[in-house]
Scaffold this active site. Structure first.
Site, mmCIF file in Angstrom:
data_model
loop_
_atom_site.group_PDB
_atom_site.id
_atom_site.type_symbol
_atom_site.label_atom_id
_atom_site.label_comp_id
_atom_site.label_asym_id
_atom_site.label_seq_id
_atom_site.Cartn_x
_atom_site.Cartn_y
_atom_site.Cartn_z
ATOM 1 N N GLU A 14 -6.891 -7.470 -6.173
ATOM 2 C CA GLU A 14 -7.800 -7.198 -5.059
ATOM 3 C C GLU A 14 -8.574 -5.897 -5.289
ATOM 4 O OE1 GLU A 14 -5.811 -7.375 -1.302
ATOM 5 O OE2 GLU A 14 -5.060 -9.413 -1.623
ATOM 6 N N GLU A 25 0.795 -1.223 0.000
ATOM 7 C CA GLU A 25 0.000 0.000 0.000
ATOM 8 C C GLU A 25 0.829 1.275 0.000
ATOM 9 O OE1 GLU A 25 -3.050 0.077 2.949
ATOM 10 O OE2 GLU A 25 -3.969 -1.790 2.263
ATOM 11 N N GLU A 79 -13.993 -8.814 14.815
ATOM 12 C CA GLU A 79 -12.686 -8.305 14.383
ATOM 13 C C GLU A 79 -11.878 -7.737 15.552
ATOM 14 O OE1 GLU A 79 -10.790 -5.244 11.065
ATOM 15 O OE2 GLU A 79 -12.859 -4.988 11.715
#
Length: 215
Positions: free
Chosen positions: A167, A121, A144
């Site tokens: 993705e 990223e 989560e």
């Protein structure tokens, strides 16, 4: 002794543990990009005894890692900007400023995830990772748990476009003066403002408290 004279509690441990919950049934009602389960359960009550059977939906999402990029020498912070479906109706639009983040894969360490996501990223490899903390973003309906780090790096010229095509990631890395980011953080509105998610807010507040010791 009146109630006002009682010594405040210092032990923050919950009264009950996992043993105080009985799962009657659990089934997956949706499996796609995420999984949703429906559970029937009952649990112990503070006033004594057990609750009746309760039906709840659980958004099943495993552990994730978030990384705040900070350059202590040049006093810069890097944040990603990308489209988020959950923010579709946000007044400022669904493109959000966030820390670098990704899900933990099976048998993958938290630091390994942090370094993988920084490469994917932000195109960066870092030496120093400082652990911030972990927390559950929404325990009322999601499983989560998010683990936060701060990574130190030279951020000069680090801006760019990143993400994995397979993705469908379209990520813009933005490098900003740290004080400008702090000013925005402090000027939030009821609508949220440019910095509008818990992981980024927590990470930046941690940086405000710990910035001096990072160099």
């Amino acid at each position: 002794m009146t109630d006002n004279d009682k010594t405040p509690e210092t032990d923050l441990s919950p009264q009950f543990t996992r043993d105080a919950v009985e799962i009657v049934s659990r089934e997956a009602v949706f499996e796609g990009f995420f999984t949703m389960q429906k559970l029937r359960l009952r649990h112990r009550l503070f006033r004594g005894g057990w609750s009746g059977e309760i039906e709840r939906e659980l958004f099943v999402r495993g552990a994730a890692v978030g990384v705040l990029l900070y350059d202590p020498v040049h006093e810069l912070v890097a944040l990603t900007e990308q489209f988020r479906i959950g923010a579709l109706d946000r007044p400022e639009g669904p493109w959000c400023l966030e820390v670098v983040a990704g899900m933990v894969e099976e048998n993958e360490s938290l630091e390994a995830v942090a370094r993988r996501e920084l490469q994917e990223e932000a195109g960066l490899e870092v030496e120093q990772l400082h652990y911030i903390r972990s927390y559950m973003p929404s325990p009322g309906g999601s499983s989560e748990r998010l683990h936060l780090f701060c990574a130190l790096a030279d951020l000069r010229g680090a801006e760019g476009h990143f993400g994995l095509d397979n993705e469908h990631e379209d990520i813009r890395l933005r490098v900003l003066p740290v004080q400008a980011v702090f000013d925005v953080l402090e000027s939030h509105t009821e609508a949220g403002g440019p910095i509008d998610n818990a992981a980024t807010v927590i990470s930046l507040q941690w940086l405000q408290l710990n910035r001096a010791r990072l160099g």
